[in-house]
Scaffold this motif. Structure first.
Motif, short mmCIF file in Angstrom:
data_model
loop_
_atom_site.label_atom_id
_atom_site.label_comp_id
_atom_site.label_asym_id
_atom_site.label_seq_id
_atom_site.Cartn_x
_atom_site.Cartn_y
_atom_site.Cartn_z
N THR A 186 -90.80 -40.41 -24.29
CA THR A 186 -90.60 -39.70 -25.56
C THR A 186 -91.84 -39.88 -26.42
O THR A 186 -92.50 -40.93 -26.36
CB THR A 186 -89.38 -40.22 -26.34
N ILE A 187 -92.17 -38.86 -27.18
CA ILE A 187 -93.29 -38.94 -28.12
C ILE A 187 -92.82 -38.38 -29.46
O ILE A 187 -92.39 -37.23 -29.55
CB ILE A 187 -94.51 -38.12 -27.63
N CYS A 203 -97.68 -39.35 -18.66
CA CYS A 203 -97.25 -38.46 -19.73
C CYS A 203 -96.04 -37.66 -19.23
O CYS A 203 -96.20 -36.61 -18.59
CB CYS A 203 -98.40 -37.53 -20.13
N THR A 245 -90.81 -49.57 -27.20
CA THR A 245 -91.52 -48.51 -27.92
C THR A 245 -92.91 -49.00 -28.29
O THR A 245 -93.19 -50.21 -28.26
CB THR A 245 -90.77 -48.10 -29.20
N CYS A 300 -95.14 -33.31 -23.22
CA CYS A 300 -96.23 -33.27 -22.22
C CYS A 300 -96.13 -32.09 -21.27
O CYS A 300 -97.12 -31.75 -20.60
CB CYS A 300 -96.22 -34.55 -21.39
N VAL A 337 -94.04 -43.85 -29.18
CA VAL A 337 -93.61 -43.43 -27.84
C VAL A 337 -92.54 -44.37 -27.31
O VAL A 337 -92.54 -45.57 -27.59
CB VAL A 337 -94.81 -43.38 -26.86
N PHE A 352 -94.56 -42.69 -20.66
CA PHE A 352 -94.18 -42.38 -22.04
C PHE A 352 -93.16 -41.24 -21.98
O PHE A 352 -93.53 -40.07 -21.85
CB PHE A 352 -95.41 -42.01 -22.86
N ALA A 366 -93.04 -37.18 -21.28
CA ALA A 366 -92.20 -36.70 -22.38
C ALA A 366 -92.14 -35.18 -22.37
O ALA A 366 -93.05 -34.51 -21.87
CB ALA A 366 -92.75 -37.20 -23.71
#
Length: 296
Positions: free
Chosen positions: A291-292, A243, A213, A248, A268, A289, A245
């Motif tokens: 997950t955000i 991007c 993370t 996104c 992230v 990434f 996630a």
């Protein structure tokens, strides 16, 4: 005397102006309104009436809403045609009505062609810009499962009966294979691959999670063949990644991140994702990434 009288009457009849009756879609012998009588006695109007009758019958045959069309035609006769008081008015309303009916016929033909054309099973490439959205059901209300970049490859399994109009195009929703699962995409933005292109097919497999993370602030977002997000950590070091996630998805569709996310503090989850070129070929791997999470 009688002979002279007959000759006088005959002469008078011969001197009367001749009034021709032309063919029309209705029985001119039963014409009652001024409009009907004028149509029967004017060649151009009579021709227009026959053209309108032909278009009306074709439109009626092409629609399932026959009662509605019949009612609309009756309204047109009473509210438009029969209210005319001169020939020019009749010509105008007839020309306009014929155009409306012909447009209905053309729309019905387009709809039939679209629904009868099926997308064959096989490999296709996405032509949507910047991405083709893959959904959980054959409808724009379906949950977004992911995005296929322009030129990315997708395997079509079957055609559904669900047609739609998206992005100015008519098309049909098709069942596709997406990351090992069944999903749906809109075929108006798919192009069939040649046998040679299919031999090197690449779908987008799920990213491989690393368990890592990163916390920091969003400092940039940009899209080319892929969309990238840059996070700057507390030490001021910038970290770029694909991007991918769920957050996104909507950004990637329009290749733009909402301005209010700039400098947002986030956490992230990092995985390994694949980069694709415009043709859908894998260029390499890099951090993604997946997950955000927005932080306060």
């Amino acid at each position: 005397m009688k002979i002279a009288l007959r000759l006088t009457v005959l002469t008078a009849l011969l001197l009367l102006p001749l009034q021709s009756t032309f063919a029309a879609s209705f029985n001119c012998a039963k014409a009652k309104t001024w409009a009907e009588k004028t149509i029967c006695n004017t060649k151009q109007l009579s021709n227009l009436d026959e053209l309108l009758d032909a278009s009306y019958k074709k439109a009626l045959a092409s629609t399932s809403a026959k009662s509605a069309l019949k009612a609309a035609q009756t309204d047109w006769l009473v509210m438009e045609r029969d209210t005319c008081e001169d020939v020019d008015c009749l010509k105008s309303v007839y020309t306009s009505r014929i155009a409306v009916l012909n447009e209905m016929i053309a729309d019905a033909a387009d709809s039939t062609t679209s629904s009868s054309t099926q997308t064959a099973a096989g490999w296709y490439k996405a032509t949507a810009t910047p991405n083709l959205v893959v959904r959980s059901k054959p409808d724009v209300t379906g949950t977004k499962l992911g995005n296929v970049p322009t030129g990315g490859k997708l395997k079509v399994l079957a055609t559904t009966k669900q047609t739609d109009f998206i992005g100015g195009r008519n098309g049909t929703w098709v069942k596709v294979e997406w990351q090992g699962k069944e999903a749906y995409a809109f075929d108006a933005f798919l192009e069939k691959l040649s046998a040679q292109q299919q031999s090197s097919n690449n779908t987008q497999p799920p990213a491989s999670s690393t368990g890592k993370t990163l916390e920091g602030v969003i400092t940039s977002y940009e899209c080319g063949d892929n969309c990238y997000l840059t996070i700057t950590d507390k030490q001021g070091d910038a970290h770029s990644g694909l991007c991918t996630a769920p957050l996104c998805d909507s950004w990637n569709e329009i290749a733009e991140m909402p301005a209010n996310y700039q400098n947002k503090k986030v956490k992230v989850g990092i995985s390994i994702g694949k980069q694709y070129d415009a043709a859908g070929n894998v260029m390499g791997e890099m951090d993604a990434f997946e997950t955000i999470t927005l932080l306060k």
